[in-house]
Design an enzyme around this catalytic site. Structure first.
Site, short mmCIF file in Angstrom:
data_model
loop_
_atom_site.label_atom_id
_atom_site.label_comp_id
_atom_site.label_asym_id
_atom_site.label_seq_id
_atom_site.Cartn_x
_atom_site.Cartn_y
_atom_site.Cartn_z
N GLY A 16 35.50 51.67 32.84
CA GLY A 16 35.41 50.90 34.61
C GLY A 16 37.64 51.37 34.48
O GLY A 16 38.16 52.28 33.52
N GLU A 17 37.96 50.23 35.31
CA GLU A 17 39.75 49.44 34.85
C GLU A 17 39.85 50.73 35.98
O GLU A 17 41.54 50.46 35.90
CB GLU A 17 40.31 49.91 34.11
CG GLU A 17 40.17 49.08 32.42
CD GLU A 17 40.54 49.26 31.45
OE1 GLU A 17 42.36 49.68 31.44
OE2 GLU A 17 40.27 48.76 30.13
N GLY A 18 39.29 51.45 36.48
CA GLY A 18 39.95 52.63 37.50
C GLY A 18 40.38 53.71 36.54
O GLY A 18 41.33 54.47 36.91
#
Lengths: 336, 336
Positions: free
Chosen positions: A303-305
């Site tokens: 996640g987190e981009g």
């Protein structure tokens, strides 16, 4: 100041968003045919550069001003024991983002991206969707607005990412509700739950689907089963669509937010490319439903981009080649 | 000044090359376990960073000094009508590289790589391997030396690429000779031959295999069926192995040069990662024979080191995360 006063207004803005610039796209197609390489030899990079050109409205696209937006939220459903990490990790990781210590900080810096983190009321988790709606309409609208306002309309490209302990369960519930299937079809191991945790996640999603069975409007689904960071991501993605900023999709949770927009308006994701295929179980299924082919497949599930930010390297490579290469005529090379 | 006076000396240097630094690797493994992410959540990026750390001999690897080396050569076998482009394109493209107009220039600049082009006697093509050996031993040795001497031992990573009209046919002949199979198993469309051209390439490879049937030593195979740019690439890859510089493999032709080294010494490619899977027909088969899993698969088939240079983005991302992220203790995040 908000661009929309209701969920219906938001949907109307998204449905009225302009398409890519056909002239810029045609200019990029023409230029691509003149570059010093055999036709098609840069493979998907050629399609990407042309696609970016159309959305940026420039025949020679640019890649030196990407924006990375991270949204964080907390989820009432973590009370059901759906995550391997405690909920306080969300706020700890937001501090880590702000101090520059997370993976997304390093990847943003590598690609010259301006990165911002928006924490959405972390001390006030959403409602547990097995017991009632996760968010009211007003809360959903507020979160959509945070995302909408966070976008830089002059960015070359946008990456949207998230942090929120429990949000793979929330994303699975949204995907199941919007696209069909049961909890077991959509849940995955998230940050690392065991088999019992996985079964618990599926049961929690099924309970949420049962409780909110009557809801069909996609933005009402977002309110009932979603979360603040997911609504904020949807708001940012919608703004990018309206402003014609090319969007790079990240993993399963980001794509669940994207699926809400696609359910609102069929062309809502025309400005989006899939950055990567994550290792979260149902991400491939979700990308297929969105009609997106991932650029990378390296087993990321953070996640987190992070996967999308890594894919900025591919997009920036495509843009650099398209905009920087000489034509056959300029270089005096035979062929073309 | 040469590091080796004969093909046998070259082989001996390669066989005696040191392995990766076990202590640096162990340090990187330990650090990876402490970074602020769930275990394994960065997928293949984690393995890549640890692998680079071992070869660089640093527990926190670096990625800000990549080197890109392009070697160009011409081939007598183009007289057999195996390419869609005329042989003069090789020298024209070398000029394009020198003026900064090719794809590899843009990708090198994007990743902060120092790029150099080495043109090897373009006005004196190798012999047509269907009629006799492509190169003498002395010519092979000279080309290996050009590649060997071109490597910067202080580079963080090395990309080796090529330009040479006709060299997919040469690479197919090398692959078939070293790994088994007939011409039809290894030829592809190169810069864009039609079906008749493809059949011609297969027949030309078969003729080369028949003529040089008695040769078995891999470096003698390189002389008989190879080319100057392919020998130079092999020389550069071998030097990187000896100096422990991590190597990123490009497409089919680069991998044919790598296959020569693997036939000389089983661990000769331990310092190499496959940058991408190209669209050239037999590249996947060749990567499988080398035991390498590509980082990217985007349909590139340009050569010039372009796919490997694009993959620098993945490697630099892996390195940036590993070396730049905070540990759980540093960030005050629960878990780990």
């Amino acid at each position: 100041m908000t661009a929309f006063a209701s969920l219906a207004d938001f949907a109307a803005l998204l449905r009225a968003a302009p398409d890519a610039d056909a002239a810029a796209r045609a200019g990029a197609v023409a230029r691509n045919g003149q570059l010093t390489k055999p036709p098609g030899a840069l493979g998907r990079l050629e399609d990407l550069a042309i696609w970016v050109a159309g959305w940026q409205g420039r025949a020679q696209p640019r890649g030196d001003r990407p924006q990375v937006l991270i949204f964080a939220g907390n989820h009432g459903v973590v009370a059901q024991g759906v995550s391997a990490f405690p909920a306080e990790v969300t706020v700890q990781m937001v501090a880590n983002f702000r101090h520059g210590g997370a993976a997304i900080n390093q990847l943003s810096r590598l690609h010259g991206a301006e990165m911002a983190v928006h924490a959405l009321e972390l001390d006030r988790p959403t409602g547990d969707f097995t017991q009632g709606p996760a968010m009211s309409e007003a809360e959903t609208l507020a979160a959509l607005t945070v995302g909408w306002n966070a976008v830089d309309p002059l960015a070359d490209m946008l990456v949207v990412g998230e942090m929120g302990i429990g949000n793979t369960t929330v994303a699975a519930a949204l995907a199941a509700k919007l696209l069909g299937g049961a909890g077991a079809d959509w849940v995955g191991r998230g940050t690392g739950v065991d088999d019992a945790g996985l079964a618990r996640k599926a049961a929690v999603v099924d309970a949420g689907l049962a409780r909110h069975q009557a809801i069909t409007d996609p933005l009402q689904v977002l309110a009932a089963l979603g979360g603040r960071e997911i609504a904020a991501m949807a708001g940012a993605m919608a703004r990018a669509r309206v402003e014609r900023v090319p969007l790079v999709l990240d993993g399963f949770i980001t794509c669940a937010a994207a699926a809400v927009l696609q359910a609102v308006a069929p062309g809502a994701l025309d400005h989006a490319v899939a950055g990567h295929l994550s290792a979260e179980g149902a991400h491939g299924r979700l990308l297929a439903a969105l009609g997106k082919e991932p650029l990378l497949s390296l087993g990321l599930r953070l996640g987190e981009g992070s996967g999308a930010a890594l894919a900025l390297g591919v997009l920036r490579g495509a843009i650099a080649c398209h905009s920087g290469m000489a034509t056959f005529a300029e270089a005096g090379v035979s062929g073309g």
